[in-house]
Design an enzyme around this catalytic site. Structure first.
Site, short mmCIF file in Angstrom:
data_model
loop_
_atom_site.label_atom_id
_atom_site.label_comp_id
_atom_site.label_asym_id
_atom_site.label_seq_id
_atom_site.Cartn_x
_atom_site.Cartn_y
_atom_site.Cartn_z
N TYR A 35 20.96 -15.52 -0.70
CA TYR A 35 20.79 -16.85 -0.13
C TYR A 35 19.60 -16.86 0.82
O TYR A 35 19.52 -16.02 1.74
CB TYR A 35 22.00 -17.24 0.71
CG TYR A 35 23.34 -17.38 0.04
CD1 TYR A 35 23.97 -18.62 -0.03
CD2 TYR A 35 24.00 -16.27 -0.48
CE1 TYR A 35 25.23 -18.76 -0.59
CE2 TYR A 35 25.26 -16.40 -1.06
CZ TYR A 35 25.86 -17.64 -1.10
OH TYR A 35 27.11 -17.78 -1.67
N HIS B 12 31.89 -24.39 -1.25
CA HIS B 12 31.53 -24.43 0.16
C HIS B 12 30.35 -25.36 0.38
O HIS B 12 29.38 -25.36 -0.39
CB HIS B 12 31.13 -23.03 0.66
CG HIS B 12 32.21 -22.02 0.50
ND1 HIS B 12 31.95 -20.69 0.23
CD2 HIS B 12 33.56 -22.12 0.59
CE1 HIS B 12 33.09 -20.02 0.16
NE2 HIS B 12 34.08 -20.87 0.36
#
Length: 206
Positions: free
Chosen positions: A132, A62
Site C-alpha cells: 500500500y 475497509h
C-alpha cells in the site's frame, strides 16, 4: 503504463507495460505525472505498508473516516489476490457499485483508490504480499469496516470454502447497516477533500 477508470467512479486501474530483455524485464509500477493527470489532483505518499496473507485469507472490506481520509495505491508484489473495490460514499451515483480485479506479482497491476472506497481482497496463494502507498499516515480509529460477505452486495469472491477472516471483519455490518448508522463518508465530503488537494502542474509547460 495504461491508466483506466474502473466501473467504480474515481477508482483507477494501473497496468504497467513491461520491457523484457535477456535479463528479465523492467516496468514502471507508478509514475506520479500520468497518475495525477488521470485523477485530477496531486498524490503525495506519506505511508507505505504491506500485508502478508496465506491462501484463502479474506481481508476487508475497509474504508477510512473523513477526516483524515487515506487514498491509496494497492499492488500485489508477491503471490496473487482477487481484489474488490466498493463505492461506500453515501450519495455517490455509484454507491454500492463494485469492481473485481485480479492482482498478482507478474502483472504488476495496481489500483488507485480515493477516499470513501471500500477495499477487500482474498489471497489466492500462500505468502501473498500486498503493498500500500498511502496519502495519509494511519490514525487509530480511522478504519471503517463493512462485511465483505454482505449478501446484498453479492461480491463474486469465488470461494470454495469458508475464508480465513479476523474476528473484526467477520463481525462487520452490512453496507446498508453502516450507512444507516452514519459511519460512512458522504460523496460530497469525499469530493470536497479531493478538490481541496492542489491540482498537478501543467506538465506540458515544464
Amino acid at each position: 503504463m495504461l491508466i483506466t477508470e474502473t466501473a467504480v467512479p474515481d477508482v483507477f486501474r494501473i497496468d504497467p507495460e513491461p520491457l523484457p530483455d535477456h535479463r528479465g524485464r523492467f516496468y514502471e509500477a507508478v509514475r506520479r505525472g500520468p497518475l495525477e493527470a488521470a485523477v485530477g489532483h496531486s498524490v503525495e505518499v506519506r505511508q507505505v505498508h504491506c500485508t502478508v496473507s496465506g491462501r484463502n485469507v479474506l481481508r476487508g472490506l475497509h474504508a477510512t473516516t473523513l477526516p483524515p481520509g487515506q487514498a491509496k495505491i494497492l499492488t500485489c508484489v508477491r503471490g496473487a489476490a482477487l481484489t474488490m473495490v466498493v463505492d461506500m460514499r453515501v450519495g455517490s451515483p455509484g454507491f454500492g457499485r463494485y469492481e473485481a480485479v485480479r492482482q498478482d506479482a507478474p502483472s504488476g497491476t495496481a489500483l488507485y483508490l480515493p477516499d470513501g472506497i471500500g477495499l477487500g481482497y482474498v489471497a489466492l496463494a500462500d505468502d501473498t504480499c500486498m503493498n500500500y502507498l498511502c496519502t495519509e499516515e494511519y490514525v487509530p480509529g480511522m478504519v471503517i469496516d463493512v462485511d465483505a460477505l454482505d449478501p446484498e452486495l453479492g461480491l463474486p469472491w469465488g470461494l470454495t470454502g469458508d475464508p480465513v477472516r479476523s474476528a473484526r471483519d467477520a463481525a462487520a455490518p452490512s453496507l446498508r447497516a453502516a450507512a444507516a448508522a452514519g459511519i460512512l463518508p458522504t460523496y460530497e465530503d469525499c469530493l470536497r477533500v479531493r478538490t481541496s488537494v492542489p491540482a498537478p502542474p501543467d506538465r506540458t509547460r515544464l
